[in-house]
Scaffold this motif. Structure first.
Motif, short mmCIF file in Angstrom:
data_model
loop_
_atom_site.label_atom_id
_atom_site.label_comp_id
_atom_site.label_asym_id
_atom_site.label_seq_id
_atom_site.Cartn_x
_atom_site.Cartn_y
_atom_site.Cartn_z
N TYR A 1 -52.36 47.44 -5.66
CA TYR A 1 -52.26 48.40 -4.71
C TYR A 1 -51.28 49.39 -5.33
O TYR A 1 -50.47 49.17 -5.83
CB TYR A 1 -52.19 47.90 -3.23
N VAL A 2 -51.21 50.54 -4.40
CA VAL A 2 -50.18 51.86 -4.75
C VAL A 2 -48.97 51.35 -3.62
O VAL A 2 -49.45 51.67 -2.46
CB VAL A 2 -50.62 52.92 -4.58
N PRO A 3 -47.90 50.76 -3.80
CA PRO A 3 -47.13 50.54 -3.04
C PRO A 3 -46.57 51.92 -2.10
O PRO A 3 -46.47 53.25 -2.64
CB PRO A 3 -45.81 50.19 -3.67
N TYR A 4 -45.82 51.63 -1.09
CA TYR A 4 -45.48 52.82 0.00
C TYR A 4 -44.67 53.79 -0.70
O TYR A 4 -44.61 54.84 -0.41
CB TYR A 4 -44.75 52.07 1.11
N GLU A 5 -43.78 53.12 -1.71
CA GLU A 5 -42.72 53.80 -2.39
C GLU A 5 -43.22 55.11 -3.17
O GLU A 5 -42.43 55.96 -3.79
CB GLU A 5 -41.64 52.95 -3.53
N ILE A 6 -44.39 55.19 -3.30
CA ILE A 6 -44.95 56.17 -4.21
C ILE A 6 -44.64 57.61 -3.36
O ILE A 6 -44.73 58.54 -4.00
CB ILE A 6 -46.53 56.05 -4.31
#
Length: 781
Positions: free
Chosen positions: A476-481
Motif C-alpha cells: 500500500y502507499v503509506p500516509y507519509e507520502i
C-alpha cells in the motif's frame, strides 16, 4: 411476462419525437456556459479539431474562462481553446483602432440577440460596432465572416501576445506576405501543467485586400507599453497586427481564414490550403455540420422528450471537444520531450492522410467509467488516437504518458491512467496499436522508473510523490507520502486503490496475451486494496509505514480536515473511495458486511445526497457522500446491481441522470467540472442504459443494463453492423424507471449484464419498462 405477450406489448409503437432533426440540430453548445472551463465551449469546431474558434469574455483561469454566457463584454475571438494551450485572437471593430491598449480597450457588449450556436457554426452580433460575426472551422483552420455597417474606418485586430485563458504569451511575430495575407506565431509561456514553451503558428488570409496594415511591438522605454512599428513585420515580447479598411458600405463583408500549426508557418499554410480550398463560407459551414452529424449520428435516438434528446447530443458533442488533434495534414507534430523540439511524423495512409491523430490531451483519470466505455462501444478510432499518442511517448521518451500538452509529457493527477484504456480497447477487440508495446509500457509504469513515481504535476528529475516503491514494499502507499515529493494529490490510500485497479488491468492484458508470468503477480497486486480496508470502521483508511491506522479518522471532511480532499485521498474522501474496487466488487461487498448491509448503506448515502443533486460543489469534494461532480465515484449508482438489487441501480441511475445531468440551460447541465467530456460521456451512457463498472477492461467484458430514456436507440458500430435497443411502457406518460423484462436477440434475458461480444456483433434488445420494480429481473447469476 410470456414472450408472446411481450412481443405484442413491444408492437405498440409510439411515434418518435424530433425524428426530422439531425443530431447536430439538437446539440446545444450553450448548455452550462455561465461558468465553464476555458476548453469547454466550442461551437465553431469539428470533432477533436485542432481549431476551436470562439468568443472569449474572460481570461486568466482554466475553470472559469473563455466564453461565459452572462459576461457583459466580448474581448476577442480566438482559435485554440485547450486546457493548456491557447492562441491567435482576432477582434473586428469600427471606429478608431485601440489595439495598442490591449484586449479590454476594444471589447464589445455581449448580445445574445439573434445568437446562433450549433456544432460547427456560431453567429453573434457585436452590438457596439454593428458587426455580425459568423464563425466556422475545419480541423486545422478557422473561418470568420464579418458583415460590417457603413463605416469610415474598420479594423481587424490580432493581438499575438495577449494572455488567453490560462496561458500567457512570451513573444509574438507577424509579417505581411501580400495585400491579403499575414503569417506569424505566438510563443506560449510554460504553465503549471505544461512545463515547456509551446508555439502556435498561423497564416491569416483575408478575402478583401487591406487598405492598410499596421504592426506594433513593445516600447523601448516601458516594458508594459506598446507602440507602432514601421515596416512590414513585428517580433517582440509585445506584438500584434491590425488590418484596416476605409469607407465601407453597409453590408460589406470581410472573410478571414486562419490556418494554424504547432510545427511551422509553412505547415499552417499547408493546412489552410488543404482544408479551405475556397472562400465559400456556406460550404464550410455545411462541411462542419456534416462532420458533426457523422460523429453524433453514430448513435441515433428517438422517443423520450426533446429536452432529453438535446441533452444527449450535447453530451456526445462534449466527448469530442475535450481533446484535440495537434498533427498537421502531412502527419507532422512537435515532440517537446527532450532538450530541443523535434518534428516527428505520424504514419500516413495510402491516401496520404495521418493514420492516427497525435493529440493534445488532458489525462485519463477516471475515464474507465465514461469515455473508455463509449470509445470501446462506438468510437474506437478516437480511443485509439489517445492510445497511440501516449504510446508514442513510450517510444520516444521512454514512459507511457498520462497527459500530453504542446508535445510534452505532463503529469496531471496520479497513477497510470492510460492502462485502463489500453485494456478496454484490447478486451473489446478494438485495439489498433501494438499490444506487446502497450503491455511493455504499462508494465514499466507499474515499477520505479515509470509514471507512477510521480504525484500530480510532479515534473522534477527525482520524483517521489507517486510512491510506487512504497506500494511494492508495503503493499500500500503509506500516509507519509503526503510529505514526500513535490507534487500534488499525494493521497496514499487513493493511490493504493487506483494502482490496484490499474494492476488488475495489466493482469487482464497479460492474460489475454497468454503471459501468465505477468498475470499472476499483477493479480496478486490487484488485491492490495485489502491492505487499506479497515474492517473495524468499514472504510478504506489511511495507514502509516508502521501499519497503524490514521487517527482521528472521519469518512467525510470535518471542520479540521479540509474540504477539497480528506487526508489520504484525492479530490474525495473515504466515503466515496471505499467503493473503489471495480476489479473485485463481489469481494468488496463481502468485506463490507454482505449484500444486504452493502445495499442498505449505499442507499442511505444516495438518499442523503438527493438534496445536493448527488454532486459536491467543485473543490468541496471531501464533504460529499455521493459526488457525481468528480471522477472517483462515477460508478456508485451501478453497484446495486452487483449486490443483487438491479432495480435499485435502475432507480438511482435515473435519479442521477435527471438531477445531476438532466438540465439543458446555460447555467446547469453538468454540476461543476465537466472535465474534457467525461461527465458528458457518463450522462450519455445513463441515457442509453448501458455501463460497465470494470470499464470493459476484463477478459470477456460485459455491458450492464439499466433503463434507457429513449424508445429507440440505434448504434452504428465500427464493423458496419448495428445494435438496436427498443423500449416500451404500458401507456404514454407512465413512469418508465424499472425494467420489467428483456429480450436479447429475441430470447428472454434475465441477467443485468450481457457479453460485450453480443453488442459488438450487432443485434437487438427489447426492454419492457414500468413504474414498479420487477425484483426478479436481472438477478440470475
Amino acid at each position: 411476462m410470456k414472450i408472446k405477450n411481450f412481443l405484442v406489448y413491444l408492437g405498440l409503437l409510439l411515434p418518435a419525437t424530433g425524428s426530422a432533426q439531425r443530431p447536430a440540430d439538437l446539440a446545444n453548445p450553450l448548455v452550462n456556459t455561465v461558468k465553464p472551463r476555458f476548453d469547454f465551449f466550442a461551437a465553431a469546431s469539428l470533432p477533436y479539431g485542432m481549431v476551436a474558434l470562439g468568443p472569449d469574455t474572460h481570461h486568466g483561469d482554466l475553470w472559469n474562462a473563455g466564453y461565459r454566457y452572462n459576461d457583459p463584454y466580448i474581448l476577442n475571438f480566438s482559435h485554440v481553446h485547450n486546457t493548456q494551450t491557447a492562441g491567435i485572437p482576432v477582434m473586428p471593430v469600427v471606429g478608431p483602432c485601440k489595439a495598442l491598449q490591449g484586449l479590454q480597450a476594444s471589447k464589445c457588449r455581449l448580445s445574445h440577440k439573434g445568437e446562433v450556436a450549433k456544432p460547427g457554426y456560431h453567429k453573434l452580433l457585436l452590438e457596439d460596432y454593428g458587426i455580425t460575426a459568423e464563425l466556422t472551422a475545419s480541423q486545422r483552420t478557422g473561418f470568420h465572416r464579418y458583415t460590417f455597417p457603413a463605416a469610415k474606418e474598420a479594423h481587424v485586430i490580432m493581438d499575438l501576445t495577449a494572455a488567453l485563458g490560462p496561458v500567457k504569451m512570451l513573444w509574438g511575430y507577424a509579417r505581411k506576405k501580400s495585400n491579403r495575407e499575414i503569417e506569424g506565431y505566438s510563443l506560449m509561456a510554460p504553465t503549471f501543467r505544461r512545463k515547456k514553451n509551446c508555439t502556435v503558428y498561423f497564416v491569416a488570409r483575408f478575402s478583401k485586400p487591406f487598405d492598410k496594415l499596421s504592426f506594433w511591438g513593445a516600447s523601448a522605454t516601458d516594458s508594459t507599453a506598446q507602440e507602432l512599428v514601421n515596416g512590414t513585420l513585428t517580433s517582440d515580447r509585445k506584438a500584434g497586427v491590425y488590418a484596416s479598411y476605409y469607407n465601407l458600405k453597409k453590408g460589406a463583408q470581410v472573410l478571414l481564414q486562419v490556418g494554424i500549426s504547432f510545427v511551422s508557418m509553412e505547415n499552417a499554410r499547408m493546412n489552410l490550403d488543404k482544408e479551405m480550398p475556397d472562400a465559400d463560407f456556406e460550404k464550410a459551414v455545411a462541411r462542419a455540420k456534416q462532420a458533426w452529424n457523422d460523429y453524433l449520428g453514430r448513435i441515433e435516438v428517438s422517443g423520450g422528450t426533446r429536452k432529453q434528446q438535446v441533452k444527449f447530443y450535447t453530451d456526445l458533442m462534449h466527448t469530442a471537444i475535450g481533446r484535440r488533434i495537434s498533427e498537421d495534414v502531412n502527419g507532422q507534430y512537435i515532440d517537446n520531450t527532450g532538450p530541443v523540439s523535434i518534428v516527428r511524423n505520424v504514419p500516413l495512409t495510402s491516401k496520404g492522410a495521418p493514420a492516427w491523430h497525435f493529440m493534445d490531451a488532458d489525462g485519463l483519470w477516471g475515464t474507465q467509467w465514461n469515455l473508455n466505455i463509449l470509445w470501446s462501444m462506438v468510437y474506437p478510432d478516437y480511443g485509439n488516437d489517445l492510445a497511440q499518442t501516449f504510446l508514442s511517448y513510450y517510444r520516444n521518451a521512454g514512459v507511457l504518458a498520462r497527459e500530453s500538452w504542446g508535445g510534452a509529457l505532463c503529469y496531471v493527477m496520479v497513477g497510470d491512467q492510460t492502462t485502463p484504456l489500453l485494456a478496454a480497447l484490447m478486451q473489446t477487440g478494438q485495439s489498433r496499436f501494438n499490444k506487446e508495446e502497450a503491455l511493455a509500457g504499462a508494465y514499466k509504469n507499474a515499477f520505479p522508473g515509470g509514471i507512477r513515481d510521480r504525484a500530480g504535476y510532479e515534473a522534477g528529475n527525482k520524483p517521489g510523490g507517486g510512491g510506487i516503491d512504497w506500494y511494492l514494499q508495503y503493499g500500500y502507499v503509506p500516509y507519509e507520502i503526503s510529505s514526500r515529493g513535490d507534487g500534488f494529490h499525494r493521497g496514499g490510500t487513493a493511490m493504493t486503490l487506483e494502482y490496484a485497479y490499474q494492476d488488475w488491468c495489466i493482469a487482464q492484458m497479460a492474460r489475454s496475451m497468454g503471459k501468465n508470468e505477468v498475470y499472476g503477480p499483477f493479480m496478486k497486486r490487484a488485491g492490495y486494496w485489502r491492505n487499506v480496508y479497515d474492517p473495524s470502521s468499514g472504510y478504506m483508511r489511511p495507514k502509516d509505514t508502521l501499519g497503524h491506522w490514521l487517527k482521528p479518522f472521519d469518512p467525510v471532511a470535518t471542520a479540521n480536515s479540509g474540504g477539497f480532499a480528506t487526508p489520504g485521498f484525492i479530490e474525495s474522501n473515504a466515503a466515496i473511495y471505499s467503493y473503489y474496487v471495480p476489479q473485485d466488487i463481489k469481494a468488496l461487498i463481502q468485506a463490507r458486511g454482505g449484500a444486504a448491509s452493502f445495499i442498505e448503506n449505499l442507499e442511505a448515502r444516495f438518499k442523503s445526497a438527493t438534496g445536493t443533486g448527488f454532486a459536491a460543489e467543485h473543490g468541496a469534494h471531501g464533504w460529499a457522500w455521493v459526488d457525481y461532480d468528480n471522477q472517483p465515484g462515477c460508478h456508485m449508482a451501478h453497484l446495486f446491481s452487483h449486490a443483487g438489487a438491479p432495480w435499485k441501480t435502475q432507480y438511482w441511475v435515473r435519479q442521477v441522470k435527471e438531477l445531476t445531468f438532466g438540465d439543458t440551460t446555460v447555467s446547469a447541465g453538468y454540476r461543476g467540472d465537466e472535465d474534457q467530456g467525461q461527465m458528458g460521456a457518463l450522462s450519455a451512457l445513463m441515457a442509453l442504459g448501458l455501463f460497465d463498472v470494470q470499464g470493459l477492461a476484463d477478459v470477456g467484458p460485459s455491458l450492464e443494463i439499466t433503463s434507457p430514456v429513449f424508445s429507440k436507440i440505434v448504434f452504428h458500430l465500427p464493423n458496419n453492423k448495428t445494435f438496436q435497443i427498443r423500449t416500451r411502457v404500458p401507456a404514454a406518460g407512465v413512469d418508465d424507471t424499472y425494467i420489467q423484462s428483456v429480450l436479447l436477440n429475441g430470447k428472454l434475458w434475465n441477467r443485468f449484464e450481457f457479453p460485450f461480444s453480443r453488442f459488438a456483433n450487432g443485434g437487438t434488445m427489447n426492454i419492457a419498462l414500468g413504474p414498479e420494480p420487477n425484483k426478479a429481473w436481472g438477478t440470475r447469476k
